[in-house]
Design a protein around this motif. Structure first.
Motif, short mmCIF file in Angstrom:
data_model
loop_
_atom_site.label_atom_id
_atom_site.label_comp_id
_atom_site.label_asym_id
_atom_site.label_seq_id
_atom_site.Cartn_x
_atom_site.Cartn_y
_atom_site.Cartn_z
N ARG A 79 -4.64 3.20 8.81
CA ARG A 79 -4.79 4.27 7.71
C ARG A 79 -5.88 5.83 8.40
O ARG A 79 -5.65 6.82 8.11
CB ARG A 79 -6.06 4.22 6.86
CG ARG A 79 -6.84 5.02 5.68
CD ARG A 79 -7.95 4.18 4.73
NE ARG A 79 -6.65 3.00 4.13
CZ ARG A 79 -6.18 3.35 3.07
NH1 ARG A 79 -6.35 4.07 2.99
NH2 ARG A 79 -6.30 2.40 2.53
N LEU A 106 2.02 12.51 -1.72
CA LEU A 106 2.30 11.00 -0.70
C LEU A 106 1.52 11.29 0.42
O LEU A 106 0.68 10.16 0.93
CB LEU A 106 3.88 10.68 -0.66
CG LEU A 106 4.75 10.26 -1.35
CD1 LEU A 106 6.03 10.20 -0.94
CD2 LEU A 106 4.86 9.09 -2.15
N ARG A 108 -1.38 12.63 0.30
CA ARG A 108 -2.72 11.60 -0.11
C ARG A 108 -2.81 10.12 0.15
O ARG A 108 -4.17 9.73 -0.04
CB ARG A 108 -2.99 12.41 -0.93
CG ARG A 108 -2.83 14.08 -1.51
CD ARG A 108 -4.00 14.23 -0.27
NE ARG A 108 -5.03 13.87 -0.96
CZ ARG A 108 -6.28 14.46 0.71
NH1 ARG A 108 -5.61 14.66 1.61
NH2 ARG A 108 -7.16 13.94 0.65
N TYR A 109 -1.94 9.70 0.56
CA TYR A 109 -1.68 7.90 0.24
C TYR A 109 -2.91 7.31 1.58
O TYR A 109 -3.76 6.47 1.22
CB TYR A 109 -0.45 6.97 0.98
CG TYR A 109 -0.68 5.62 1.02
CD1 TYR A 109 -0.79 5.25 -0.10
CD2 TYR A 109 -0.82 5.51 2.02
CE1 TYR A 109 -0.37 3.40 0.18
CE2 TYR A 109 -0.74 3.25 2.28
CZ TYR A 109 -0.65 2.85 0.90
OH TYR A 109 -0.92 1.54 1.37
N THR A 112 -6.09 7.31 -0.70
CA THR A 112 -6.27 7.03 -2.21
C THR A 112 -7.13 6.15 -2.14
O THR A 112 -6.55 5.42 -3.60
CB THR A 112 -5.33 7.81 -3.33
OG1 THR A 112 -3.53 7.08 -2.42
CG2 THR A 112 -4.92 9.26 -3.16
N GLY A 116 -3.48 4.29 -5.01
CA GLY A 116 -2.80 5.47 -5.25
C GLY A 116 -2.64 6.91 -6.28
O GLY A 116 -2.51 7.98 -6.14
N GLN A 162 -1.65 15.25 4.10
CA GLN A 162 -2.74 14.46 4.61
C GLN A 162 -4.30 14.25 5.41
O GLN A 162 -5.09 13.65 5.92
CB GLN A 162 -1.79 13.24 6.49
CG GLN A 162 -0.50 12.73 5.48
CD GLN A 162 0.92 12.29 6.40
OE1 GLN A 162 1.68 12.88 6.58
NE2 GLN A 162 0.05 11.67 7.95
#
Length: 337
Positions: A79, A106, A108-109, A112, A116, A162
Motif C-alpha cells: 500500500r 483503480l 484509488r485502490y 479505499t 473499494g 494514486q
C-alpha cells in the motif's frame, strides 16, 4: 538543490533463474529530483525495462539500494509503495467494456481499502486526474473504443489518481502517432513543472529527449550506466558512443546521420520565421551551418500571392528557387563542387 524523490545507490538489477543471479546492469547510481523529467535511453536489450521493473519492485534488486523520498523501496508495504510510485507499462491492456472512468478509479485502490468504495474525496481526485490529462471527455467511453493516444492519457490519469511522488513509464510513446507524442511530451512537462512530480520514462525518441529531459539515464553497448544533462552527455560524445553504432550525432536536430556524410559549409543570410525551416533543410541536405562559408543562402518572404524565394550564391554564380525541396537539391554537397 531539488529534494531527491528517487535515489539509486550501488544497485544491481537482473534476474534470478534456477537459484542463480544473472546481473543485467550493475553499480547503478542515480538521483531523480521532485519536479524533474528523466529519460532512460539505450539500445534494445540494454536493460531499460529491467531497470524500470526493478524500480517499481516488480522484481527484486540483486544488490544495492533504492530509496523513494528517503524510504527504502524494499521496506515499503504494498500500500505504501502504491502511494509513492505509479507505473505505466508498454503492454497493451485488454480492458473489455470498462469505462475510462472506472480504469482511472483503480488508482484509488491504495486509499479505499478492501471494500473499494469511493468517497467524495476519492472522486475529486479522479476528476482532477482526468482533467490533468485532458481526458474528461473520455470518462464515460469504454477503454476498448479509445485510440492509442486516448488510452495512454487514461492510463496516465490512473497513475495520477494514486497521487504518487514518482511516475515510471516504459516507452509511453511506443504506439502513438506524431500528434499524440507531442501531446504526451507536453503533459509530462506540465506534470513535472507544475505538479512537482518526479518522472522517469524509457524512450527511443532521442529528439524529444534532447528537447524535454532534465536528465538522461544512458546505457551504452557495454551496459555502462551514466547520468547527466542531455547537453553535457552530448558534448562529451557519450550519446554518440552509446547509441550511434558508428553514426554521427547532430546536436542541432537530436538525430544521427550516416558516418562520413559530407559536411559542406553553408552560410544563412536572413531571419524571421523562414530561418528555422531553411536551417533544417540545409542540414538535411548534408551541410553544416557556418556563417563564414563561401556558399550563402538568402531569402525573401514574398508578396501575398507569391511565396518566398531563396537565392543560393557560390563560386560567382547564383540560383533562385521557390521552395525548400529545390533548395536542398541546390546546396547538397555534389553541387558547386
Amino acid at each position: 538543490m531539488t529534494a531527491a524523490a528517487l535515489t539509486v545507490a550501488n544497485a544491481t538489477v537482473g534476474y534470478v533463474a534456477g537459484g542463480r543471479k544473472r546481473a543485467i546492469l550493475s553499480d547503478l547510481r542515480a538521483n531523480l529530483g521532485a519536479g524533474e523529467l528523466a529519460c532512460l535511453v539505450g539500445l534494445n536489450g540494454s536493460g531499460k525495462s529491467t531497470l524500470l521493473r526493478s524500480l517499481a519492485r516488480f522484481q527484486p534488486l540483486l544488490g544495492g539500494t533504492v530509496e523513494v523520498c528517503g524510504q527504502s523501496l524494499a521496506r515499503l508495504t504494498p500500500r505504501q509503495l502504491a502511494r509513492q510510485v505509479a507505473v505505466v507499462l508498454t503492454e497493451r491492456t485488454a480492458p473489455g467494456q470498462m469505462r475510462a472512468y472506472d480504469v482511472v478509479a483503480l488508482g484509488r485502490y491504495p486509499y479505499t481499502g478492501i471494500a473499494g468504495r469511493l468517497s467524495p474525496a476519492d472522486r475529486a481526485v479522479i476528476d482532477e486526474a482526468l482533467a490533468a490529462t485532458a481526458a474528461e471527455t473520455l470518462a464515460q467511453r469504454p477503454l476498448g473504443e479509445l485510440s492509442d493516444g486516448e488510452r495512454q492519457r487514461v492510463m496516465i490519469a490512473r497513475a495520477l489518481a494514486q497521487q504518487p511522488e514518482v511516475l515510471l513509464l516504459d516507452e509511453p510513446a511506443a504506439f502513438l502517432d506524431v500528434r499524440a507524442r507531442m501531446e504526451l511530451a507536453a503533459l509530462l512537462t506540465t506534470l513535472t513543472r507544475e505538479r512537482g512530480l518526479a518522472v522517469l520514462m524509457s524512450t527511443h525518441d532521442l529528439e524529444q529527449t534532447m528537447r524535454h529531459a532534465d536528465t538522461v539515464w544512458l546505457i551504452d553497448e557495454l551496459r555502462t550506466f551514466t547520468t547527466g544533462a542531455p547537453e553535457d552527455l552530448g558534448r562529451a560524445g557519450l550519446i554518440e558512443k552509446a547509441l550511434g553504432g558508428g553514426l554521427d550525432f547532430d546536436p542541432d536536430t537530436g538525430t544521427f546521420r550516416a558516418p562520413g556524410s559530407p559536411h559542406r559549409a553553408v552560410a544563412l543570410d536572413g531571419d524571421g520565421p523562414l530561418l528555422a525551416w531553411t536551417r533544417r533543410a540545409v542540414i538535411r541536405a548534408g551541410c553544416r551551418i557556418d556563417q563564414d562559408a563561401p556558399i550563402r543562402v538568402s531569402w525573401v518572404a514574398g508578396a501575398e500571392r507569391r511565396g518566398p524565394r531563396w537565392t543560393v550564391r557560390a563560386a560567382g554564380a547564383s540560383v533562385d528557387v521557390q521552395d525548400l525541396g529545390e533548395l536542398v537539391r541546390q546546396v547538397r554537397p555534389d553541387r558547386f563542387a
